[in-house]
Design an enzyme around this catalytic site. Structure first.
Site, PDB file in Angstrom:
ATOM      1  N   CYS A 114      11.510  12.403   4.908  1.00 32.43           N
ATOM      2  CA  CYS A 114      10.670  12.955   5.941  1.00 32.43           C
ATOM      3  C   CYS A 114      11.647  13.504   7.038  1.00 32.43           C
ATOM      4  O   CYS A 114      11.096  14.228   8.000  1.00 32.43           O
ATOM      5  CB  CYS A 114       9.742  12.015   6.572  1.00 32.43           C
ATOM      6  SG  CYS A 114       8.724  11.386   5.341  1.00 32.43           S
ATOM      7  N   HIS A 249       7.370  14.257  13.620  1.00 33.48           N
ATOM      8  CA  HIS A 249       6.997  13.941  12.370  1.00 33.48           C
ATOM      9  C   HIS A 249       5.529  13.417  12.116  1.00 33.48           C
ATOM     10  O   HIS A 249       5.435  12.414  13.159  1.00 33.48           O
ATOM     11  CB  HIS A 249       7.941  12.978  11.749  1.00 33.48           C
ATOM     12  CG  HIS A 249       7.787  12.778  10.451  1.00 33.48           C
ATOM     13  ND1 HIS A 249       7.150  13.508   9.154  1.00 33.48           N
ATOM     14  CD2 HIS A 249       7.644  11.470   9.806  1.00 33.48           C
ATOM     15  CE1 HIS A 249       6.938  12.962   8.144  1.00 33.48           C
ATOM     16  NE2 HIS A 249       6.956  11.616   8.479  1.00 33.48           N
ATOM     17  N   ASN A 279       0.773  13.230   5.931  1.00 28.55           N
ATOM     18  CA  ASN A 279       2.189  13.317   6.244  1.00 28.55           C
ATOM     19  C   ASN A 279       2.594  14.317   5.118  1.00 28.55           C
ATOM     20  O   ASN A 279       2.445  13.665   3.819  1.00 28.55           O
ATOM     21  CB  ASN A 279       2.584  12.070   6.037  1.00 28.55           C
ATOM     22  CG  ASN A 279       4.305  11.741   6.172  1.00 28.55           C
ATOM     23  OD1 ASN A 279       4.928  12.663   5.873  1.00 28.55           O
ATOM     24  ND2 ASN A 279       4.675  10.459   6.132  1.00 28.55           N
TER      25      ASN A 279
HETATM   26  O1  UT7 Z   1       6.848   9.268   6.786  1.00 27.09           O
HETATM   27  C1  UT7 Z   1       7.855   8.204   6.564  1.00 27.09           C
HETATM   28  C2  UT7 Z   1       7.585   7.095   7.292  1.00 27.09           C
HETATM   29  N1  UT7 Z   1       6.179   6.394   7.149  1.00 27.09           N
HETATM   30  C3  UT7 Z   1       5.514   5.857   7.857  1.00 27.09           C
HETATM   31  O2  UT7 Z   1       5.872   5.931   9.229  1.00 27.09           O
HETATM   32  C4  UT7 Z   1       4.409   5.008   7.591  1.00 27.09           C
HETATM   33  C5  UT7 Z   1       4.351   3.767   8.559  1.00 27.09           C
HETATM   34  N2  UT7 Z   1       3.275   2.896   7.996  1.00 27.09           N
HETATM   35  C6  UT7 Z   1       1.793   3.268   8.604  1.00 27.09           C
HETATM   36  O3  UT7 Z   1       1.287   4.192   8.701  1.00 27.09           O
HETATM   37  C7  UT7 Z   1       1.021   1.887   8.391  1.00 27.09           C
HETATM   38  O4  UT7 Z   1       1.852   0.825   8.131  1.00 27.09           O
HETATM   39  C8  UT7 Z   1      -0.204   2.119   7.390  1.00 27.09           C
HETATM   40  C9  UT7 Z   1      -1.221   3.135   7.653  1.00 27.09           C
HETATM   41  C10 UT7 Z   1       0.864   2.411   5.937  1.00 27.09           C
HETATM   42  C11 UT7 Z   1      -0.817   0.677   7.260  1.00 27.09           C
HETATM   43  O5  UT7 Z   1      -1.348   0.270   8.361  1.00 27.09           O
HETATM   44  P1  UT7 Z   1      -1.287  -1.162   8.945  1.00 27.09           P
HETATM   45  O6  UT7 Z   1      -1.889  -1.146  10.155  1.00 27.09           O
HETATM   46  O7  UT7 Z   1       0.435  -1.426   9.107  1.00 27.09           O
HETATM   47  O8  UT7 Z   1      -1.902  -2.051   7.908  1.00 27.09           O
HETATM   48  P2  UT7 Z   1      -1.209  -3.206   7.036  1.00 27.09           P
HETATM   49  O9  UT7 Z   1      -0.238  -2.647   6.165  1.00 27.09           O
HETATM   50  O10 UT7 Z   1      -0.625  -4.362   7.957  1.00 27.09           O
HETATM   51  O11 UT7 Z   1      -2.549  -3.705   6.336  1.00 27.09           O
HETATM   52  C12 UT7 Z   1      -3.342  -4.471   7.096  1.00 27.09           C
HETATM   53  C13 UT7 Z   1      -4.647  -4.593   6.105  1.00 27.09           C
HETATM   54  C14 UT7 Z   1      -4.274  -5.471   4.866  1.00 27.09           C
HETATM   55  O12 UT7 Z   1      -5.159  -6.326   4.516  1.00 27.09           O
HETATM   56  P3  UT7 Z   1      -5.388  -7.885   5.026  1.00 27.09           P
HETATM   57  O13 UT7 Z   1      -4.002  -8.275   4.457  1.00 27.09           O
HETATM   58  O14 UT7 Z   1      -5.235  -8.105   6.465  1.00 27.09           O
HETATM   59  O15 UT7 Z   1      -6.567  -8.313   4.520  1.00 27.09           O
HETATM   60  C15 UT7 Z   1      -4.367  -4.415   4.114  1.00 27.09           C
HETATM   61  O16 UT7 Z   1      -4.518  -4.691   2.522  1.00 27.09           O
HETATM   62  O17 UT7 Z   1      -5.302  -3.492   5.573  1.00 27.09           O
HETATM   63  C16 UT7 Z   1      -5.472  -3.527   4.414  1.00 27.09           C
HETATM   64  N3  UT7 Z   1      -5.283  -2.114   3.885  1.00 27.09           N
HETATM   65  C17 UT7 Z   1      -6.245  -1.176   3.810  1.00 27.09           C
HETATM   66  N4  UT7 Z   1      -7.522  -1.284   3.923  1.00 27.09           N
HETATM   67  C18 UT7 Z   1      -8.485  -0.196   3.708  1.00 27.09           C
HETATM   68  C19 UT7 Z   1      -4.105  -1.242   3.526  1.00 27.09           C
HETATM   69  N5  UT7 Z   1      -4.294  -0.076   3.175  1.00 27.09           N
HETATM   70  C20 UT7 Z   1      -5.461   0.045   3.288  1.00 27.09           C
HETATM   71  C21 UT7 Z   1      -6.614   1.017   3.079  1.00 27.09           C
HETATM   72  N6  UT7 Z   1      -7.800   1.006   3.523  1.00 27.09           N
HETATM   73  N7  UT7 Z   1      -6.272   2.407   2.738  1.00 27.09           N
END
Ligand code: UT7
Length: 322
Positions: A114, A249, A279
């Site tokens: 990225c 970004h 993204n």
């Molecule tokens: O471009 C390169 C760099 N990339 C980035 O900078 C991406 C950085 N990361 C992110 O943008 C975020 O971490 C995400 C959007 C990918 C995920 O958001 P988060 O707030 O970090 O969520 P998490 O991974 O901590 O997950 C929280 C909860 C989990 O459920 P439990 O374990 O709390 O029950 C996940 O399973 O959200 C759940 N979850 C979802 N729920 C509904 C993860 N993805 C989804 C989804 N829909 N798509």
């Protein structure tokens, strides 16, 4: 005499097909509200089967050339940032060179995920300042939709396709003020996409798709981008108030807001394209820059901070007097 590289023109391309959060919710367990609240994304563009990183790059490049009233034959350097090249070789930059009918130029790709377009910009800036190039075309082009696992709700909600372009030219007037690029290979396991044909036998299972431990990436991204903002300001002896625009970004609105807060910038001074593009990896910063130049938000003489963070990890910034 100090030579600068200056932005002469910008361009961008987004494929016609739009995929909404609602459409993604039909195939994986997620919802429009979850995606929008946690990421800021509503829609992303998806390339048609006949499109490639090079074809999208061509459209973006032609726009940038037209904006600068520059003939392709004047280009002596082409740098393409992409993580989704159609060929292992030749490079996407060489394919683009052929498409534009450019004969006498050096053309190569950079791979910095990225952060690729910031890396490409930095390299082109060094070439121009040292006299090695007079007009350089920099492109970020990605078909992320072809390396996304559409059954993985942690990643398939995030990515989109597109291409962004910037034409840099040698100038005695201030243009690119400084660029800063860094990497730390320790973080391979948090964000990667293996090449299915060249990876080892033991690692075939998840090859070909983006793998990301999103939450861990998120935390490193916020901290790292905060540091690069400080580094960029210090290198230029500037204060936060000297920056007119932040062009970040486009990975997650919460990451973008954290960087804006660090700069004490209102979100009105931040270019956000995330909502309708997702993204687009190496294309995202240049697409956002192009959008704000074309709609008149970014004006000549203003100071613009471009920054990115991606797999590797890689990160970087460019401070530009537009
Ligand atoms: O471009 C390169 C760099 N990339 C980035 O900078 C991406 C950085 N990361 C992110 O943008 C975020 O971490 C995400 C959007 C990918 C995920 O958001 P988060 O707030 O970090 O969520 P998490 O991974 O901590 O997950 C929280 C909860 C989990 O459920 P439990 O374990 O709390 O029950 C996940 O399973 O959200 C759940 N979850 C979802 N729920 C509904 C993860 N993805 C989804 C989804 N829909 N798509």
């Amino acid at each position: 005499m100090i030579r600068y590289s200056k932005v002469l023109g910008t361009g961008g391309y987004l494929p016609a097909e739009i995929r909404t959060n609602a459409q993604i919710s039909e195939t994986v367990d997620t919802s429009d509200s979850w995606i929008f609240e946690r990421t800021g994304i509503k829609n992303r563009h998806i390339a048609a089967p006949h499109e490639s990183a090079a074809s999208m790059a061509e459209t973006a490049a032609r726009q940038a050339l037209e904006a600068a009233n520059c003939d392709p034959s004047d280009i002596d350097l082409i740098i393409v940032a992409t993580g989704t090249p159609e060929y292992v070789y030749p490079s996407t930059a060489c394919l683009l060179q052929q498409r534009l009918g450019i004969k006498n130029a050096a053309a190569f790709d950079v791979q910095a995920a990225c952060s690729g377009s910031i890396y490409a910009l930095s390299i082109a800036d060094q070439f121009i300042k040292s006299g090695g190039s007079k007009k350089a075309l920099i492109i970020g082009t990605e078909i992320c939709s072809r390396i996304v696992d559409w059954t993985d709700r942690g990643t398939c909600i995030l990515f989109g396709d597109g291409a962004g372009a910037v034409l840099l030219g040698a100038s005695d007037e201030a243009g690119v003020l400084s660029t800063h690029i860094h990497s730390d290979g320790e973080y391979e396991n948090l964000l990667y996409c293996r090449n299915p044909q060249t990876t080892t036998a033991e690692t075939q299972d998840d090859a070909g798709f983006i793998n990301m431990r999103g939450n861990e990436v998120f935390k490193v991204a916020v901290n790292t981008l905060g540091r690069i903002v400080d580094e960029t300001l210090e290198a230029n002896n500037m204060a936060k108030e000297d920056i007119d625009w932040l062009v970040p970004h486009q990975a997650n609105i919460r990451i973008i807001m954290a960087t804006a807060k660090k700069l004490k910038m209102s979100m009105d001074q931040v270019v956000v394209t995330l909502e309708n593009q997702g993204n687009t990896s190496s294309a995202s910063v240049l697409l956002a820059f192009n959008e704000a130049v074309r709609d008149g938000r970014i004006k000549r003489g203003q100071v613009v901070l471009l920054e990115a963070f991606g797999a590797g990890f890689t990160w970087g910034s460019a401070l530009i007097k537009y």
